[in-house]
Design an enzyme around this catalytic site. Structure first.
Site, PDB file in Angstrom:
ATOM      1  N   CYS A  67      -1.800 -23.870  -1.590  1.00 64.01           N
ATOM      2  CA  CYS A  67      -3.070 -23.393  -1.155  1.00 64.01           C
ATOM      3  C   CYS A  67      -4.292 -24.046  -1.964  1.00 64.01           C
ATOM      4  O   CYS A  67      -3.988 -23.981  -3.652  1.00 64.01           O
ATOM      5  CB  CYS A  67      -3.003 -21.541  -1.248  1.00 64.01           C
ATOM      6  SG  CYS A  67      -4.666 -21.248  -0.626  1.00 64.01           S
ATOM      7  N   CYS A  71      -7.131 -18.166  -6.257  1.00 63.35           N
ATOM      8  CA  CYS A  71      -7.093 -16.720  -6.638  1.00 63.35           C
ATOM      9  C   CYS A  71      -5.982 -16.552  -8.004  1.00 63.35           C
ATOM     10  O   CYS A  71      -4.872 -16.857  -7.893  1.00 63.35           O
ATOM     11  CB  CYS A  71      -6.551 -16.078  -5.285  1.00 63.35           C
ATOM     12  SG  CYS A  71      -7.371 -16.541  -4.008  1.00 63.35           S
ATOM     13  N   CYS A  74      -2.300 -15.339  -7.665  1.00 67.47           N
ATOM     14  CA  CYS A  74      -1.389 -15.748  -6.494  1.00 67.47           C
ATOM     15  C   CYS A  74      -0.534 -17.022  -6.979  1.00 67.47           C
ATOM     16  O   CYS A  74      -0.964 -18.020  -7.378  1.00 67.47           O
ATOM     17  CB  CYS A  74      -2.273 -16.308  -5.471  1.00 67.47           C
ATOM     18  SG  CYS A  74      -1.449 -16.372  -3.993  1.00 67.47           S
ATOM     19  N   CYS A 111       3.253  -8.391  10.201  1.00 64.63           N
ATOM     20  CA  CYS A 111       1.945  -9.118   9.550  1.00 64.63           C
ATOM     21  C   CYS A 111       2.371 -10.449   9.139  1.00 64.63           C
ATOM     22  O   CYS A 111       3.378 -10.558   8.285  1.00 64.63           O
ATOM     23  CB  CYS A 111       1.621  -8.353   8.247  1.00 64.63           C
ATOM     24  SG  CYS A 111       1.237  -6.635   8.771  1.00 64.63           S
ATOM     25  N   CYS A 142      -0.442  -8.233  12.944  1.00 64.51           N
ATOM     26  CA  CYS A 142      -1.549  -8.587  11.959  1.00 64.51           C
ATOM     27  C   CYS A 142      -1.426 -10.026  11.417  1.00 64.51           C
ATOM     28  O   CYS A 142      -0.112 -10.408  11.374  1.00 64.51           O
ATOM     29  CB  CYS A 142      -1.442  -7.456  10.893  1.00 64.51           C
ATOM     30  SG  CYS A 142      -2.585  -7.733   9.556  1.00 64.51           S
ATOM     31  N   CYS A 202      -8.340  -4.900   8.328  1.00 61.59           N
ATOM     32  CA  CYS A 202      -7.546  -4.436   7.170  1.00 61.59           C
ATOM     33  C   CYS A 202      -8.066  -5.178   6.022  1.00 61.59           C
ATOM     34  O   CYS A 202      -8.038  -6.266   5.970  1.00 61.59           O
ATOM     35  CB  CYS A 202      -6.059  -4.894   7.693  1.00 61.59           C
ATOM     36  SG  CYS A 202      -4.944  -4.696   6.351  1.00 61.59           S
ATOM     37  N   ARG A 274      -2.971   1.918   2.737  1.00 63.53           N
ATOM     38  CA  ARG A 274      -1.717   1.425   2.598  1.00 63.53           C
ATOM     39  C   ARG A 274      -1.345   1.174   1.075  1.00 63.53           C
ATOM     40  O   ARG A 274      -1.879   0.579   0.156  1.00 63.53           O
ATOM     41  CB  ARG A 274      -1.376   0.020   3.321  1.00 63.53           C
ATOM     42  CG  ARG A 274      -0.234  -0.572   3.057  1.00 63.53           C
ATOM     43  CD  ARG A 274       0.305  -1.651   3.913  1.00 63.53           C
ATOM     44  NE  ARG A 274       0.238  -1.319   5.393  1.00 63.53           N
ATOM     45  CZ  ARG A 274      -0.744  -2.254   6.165  1.00 63.53           C
ATOM     46  NH1 ARG A 274      -1.233  -3.321   5.539  1.00 63.53           N
ATOM     47  NH2 ARG A 274      -0.825  -1.895   7.454  1.00 63.53           N
TER      48      ARG A 274
HETATM   49  N1  SAM Z   1      -4.389 -16.872   2.034  1.00 59.51           N
HETATM   50  C1  SAM Z   1      -4.969 -15.757   2.805  1.00 59.51           C
HETATM   51  C2  SAM Z   1      -6.067 -15.033   1.957  1.00 59.51           C
HETATM   52  O1  SAM Z   1      -5.912 -14.923   0.917  1.00 59.51           O
HETATM   53  O2  SAM Z   1      -7.055 -14.781   2.832  1.00 59.51           O
HETATM   54  C3  SAM Z   1      -4.141 -14.568   2.837  1.00 59.51           C
HETATM   55  C4  SAM Z   1      -2.700 -14.511   2.302  1.00 59.51           C
HETATM   56  S1  SAM Z   1      -3.260 -13.480   0.735  1.00 59.51           S
HETATM   57  C5  SAM Z   1      -1.635 -13.564  -0.138  1.00 59.51           C
HETATM   58  C6  SAM Z   1      -3.579 -11.848   1.063  1.00 59.51           C
HETATM   59  C7  SAM Z   1      -3.758 -10.723  -0.146  1.00 59.51           C
HETATM   60  O3  SAM Z   1      -2.377 -10.683  -0.844  1.00 59.51           O
HETATM   61  C8  SAM Z   1      -4.725 -11.294  -1.167  1.00 59.51           C
HETATM   62  O4  SAM Z   1      -5.978 -11.293  -0.714  1.00 59.51           O
HETATM   63  C9  SAM Z   1      -4.285 -10.385  -2.235  1.00 59.51           C
HETATM   64  O5  SAM Z   1      -5.095  -9.039  -1.989  1.00 59.51           O
HETATM   65  C10 SAM Z   1      -2.892  -9.905  -2.039  1.00 59.51           C
HETATM   66  N2  SAM Z   1      -2.087 -10.469  -2.959  1.00 59.51           N
HETATM   67  C11 SAM Z   1      -1.768 -12.026  -3.182  1.00 59.51           C
HETATM   68  N3  SAM Z   1      -1.055 -11.934  -4.277  1.00 59.51           N
HETATM   69  C12 SAM Z   1      -1.045 -10.738  -4.886  1.00 59.51           C
HETATM   70  C13 SAM Z   1      -0.227 -10.326  -6.169  1.00 59.51           C
HETATM   71  N4  SAM Z   1       0.286 -11.124  -7.083  1.00 59.51           N
HETATM   72  N5  SAM Z   1      -0.306  -9.026  -6.395  1.00 59.51           N
HETATM   73  C14 SAM Z   1      -1.025  -8.046  -5.671  1.00 59.51           C
HETATM   74  N6  SAM Z   1      -1.546  -8.507  -4.448  1.00 59.51           N
HETATM   75  C15 SAM Z   1      -1.647  -9.945  -4.175  1.00 59.51           C
HETATM   76 FE1  SF4 Z   2      -4.424 -19.056  -1.287  1.00 61.76          FE
HETATM   77 FE2  SF4 Z   2      -2.981 -17.112  -2.520  1.00 61.76          FE
HETATM   78 FE3  SF4 Z   2      -5.691 -17.083  -2.594  1.00 61.76          FE
HETATM   79 FE4  SF4 Z   2      -4.465 -16.521  -0.278  1.00 61.76          FE
HETATM   80  S1  SF4 Z   2      -4.441 -15.262  -2.094  1.00 61.76           S
HETATM   81  S2  SF4 Z   2      -6.436 -17.854  -0.441  1.00 61.76           S
HETATM   82  S3  SF4 Z   2      -2.659 -17.877  -0.470  1.00 61.76           S
HETATM   83  S4  SF4 Z   2      -4.293 -18.496  -3.520  1.00 61.76           S
END
Ligand code: SAM
Ligand code: SF4
Ligand code: DTB
Length: 350
Positions: A67, A71, A74, A111, A142, A202, A274
């Site tokens: 990606c 973030c 992530c 989802c 979802c 959500c 949730r």
């Molecule tokens: N890539 C898309 C986005 O970020 O909009 C969708 C998938 S993303 C993994 C969805 C959400 O999962 C993130 O916004 C975050 O809130 C949560 N998330 C991701 N990694 C996480 C982690 N290591 N611990 C807790 N929540 C996490």
């Molecule tokens: Fe990409 Fe992870 Fe951020 Fe979603 S949460 S946009 S998968 S880096």
């Protein structure tokens, strides 16, 4: 129609539900004596929801890793040196197979998450096929695909999508410590497009990223002051992943976490709150307190997107010990519904 009931359509104060919280008021809530806070949250919970039901959703990563976003929590960001293996968009047959298993195991919602900054229109064609086929199984759908344009939201609505997940993640003030490649406002814009189409929203966030109590209050304020509350509010506890910038961040104390769930319930009494990522690190007692405080939805299944979730047998055992039953989807299909007997199964003791 599979659309979930959408009870908070009024943007004023329907049934005394407010959309004008100040951060200081939310901080005061979070600082109440624990018993008072939980009593207030639980009383409201009973007023709006069946007290012993929890909605269960199953997650599937339909496109994993690589990606372009950064973030800090992530595993899927190309900018972090994690051990995750990238995968292309899954074939539809594999997605449907996983959805069928989730349905058999009692999940009412499926989802699908993709590691995209935003989907291309071609990506969306494929996702729309997935949505159509999952809906045909009688499950709620979802997806979480990153940022959306107005037109893409409309296409998802036309496909019959039930929920779009897009988290605020944290407060606007703490946001820059977590993500730099998209702004807080970008997130609000995507949520607005989804809302404008009448898709259920959500949206929630992550606790335990090093934020303070004011940040938590501020994130809740952002959600609670939306003219219409998100129908579903996932509260994640950071899953710390080696190689990500937030690995080693100060976590959150369990009592503080439960307080935040209670505050979310009080601020957004009609929403599903949730208990999301991080359950794996929680004791049964902590989860039970979260359910008492107002959490009424979980992710169920051995895997979240890329990390481990609680074992399904452990969840079944906990539900049985707590007298909790899964709430059923409102979706209809010609195919058989989820096997409710799964939840009457003999608990697996460890
Ligand atoms: N890539 C898309 C986005 O970020 O909009 C969708 C998938 S993303 C993994 C969805 C959400 O999962 C993130 O916004 C975050 O809130 C949560 N998330 C991701 N990694 C996480 C982690 N290591 N611990 C807790 N929540 C996490
Ligand atoms: Fe990409 Fe992870 Fe951020 Fe979603 S949460 S946009 S998968 S880096
Ligand atoms: C949400 O709030 N939490 C889910 C879902 N929405 C998409 C994702 C949790 C991901 C946890 C880390 C992982 O498995 O990669």
């Amino acid at each position: 129609m599979t659309q979930a009931a959408n009870p908070n359509q009024n943007n004023g104060t329907n049934n005394g539900i407010r959309h004008d919280w100040r951060i200081a008021e939310i901080e005061d809530l979070l600082a109440k004596p624990f018993n008072d806070l939980l009593f207030e949250a639980h009383t409201l919970h009973r007023q709006y929801h069946p007290a012993n039901e929890v909605q269960i959703s199953t997650l599937l990563s339909i496109k994993t890793g690589a990606c372009p976003e950064d973030c800090g929590y992530c595993s899927q960001s190309a900018k972090h040196a994690t051990e995750l293996e990238r995968e292309r968009l899954l074939p539809i047959s594999e997605v449907i197979e996983k959805a069928k298993i989730a349905r058999t195991n009692g999940s009412s919602r499926f989802c699908m998450g993709a590691a995209w900054r935003n989907p291309t229109d071609k990506n969306l064609d494929k996702v729309i096929e997935m949505i159509t086929e999952v809906k045909a199984l009688g499950m709620e759908t979802c997806v979480t695909l990153g940022m959306l344009t107005e037109q893409q939201s409309q296409r998802l609505k036309d496909a019959g999508l039930d929920y779009y997940n897009h988290n605020l993640d944290t407060s606007p003030e703490f946001y820059g410590n977590v993500i730099t490649t998209r702004t807080f406002q970008d997130r609000l814009d995507t949520l607005q497009h989804v809302r404008d189409q009448g898709i259920n929203v959500c949206s929630g966030g992550i606790l335990g990223m090093g934020e303070n109590t004011t940040d938590r209050a501020s994130m809740l304020q952002q959600l609670a002051n939306m003219p219409q509350h998100p129908e579903s509010v996932p509260i994640n506890m950071l899953v710390q992943i080696e190689g990500t910038p937030l690995y080693g961040a100060d976590g959150i104390d369990s009592i503080e976490f439960i307080r935040t769930i209670a505050a979310a319930r009080i601020l957004m009494p009609q929403s599903q709150v949730r208990l999301s990522a991080g359950r794996h690190e929680m004791t049964d007692e902590m989860q039970a307190m979260c359910f008492f405080a107002g959490a009424n939805s979980i992710f169920y299944g051995d895997k979240l997107l890329t990390t481990e979730n609680c074992e399904t047998n452990d969840d079944l055992a906990l539900f049985q010990r707590l007298g909790i039953t899964p709430s059923q989807a409102e979706a209809h299909s010609s195919e058989p519904a989820a096997d409710e007997d799964m939840f009457k199964a003999e608990a697996c003791h460890h």
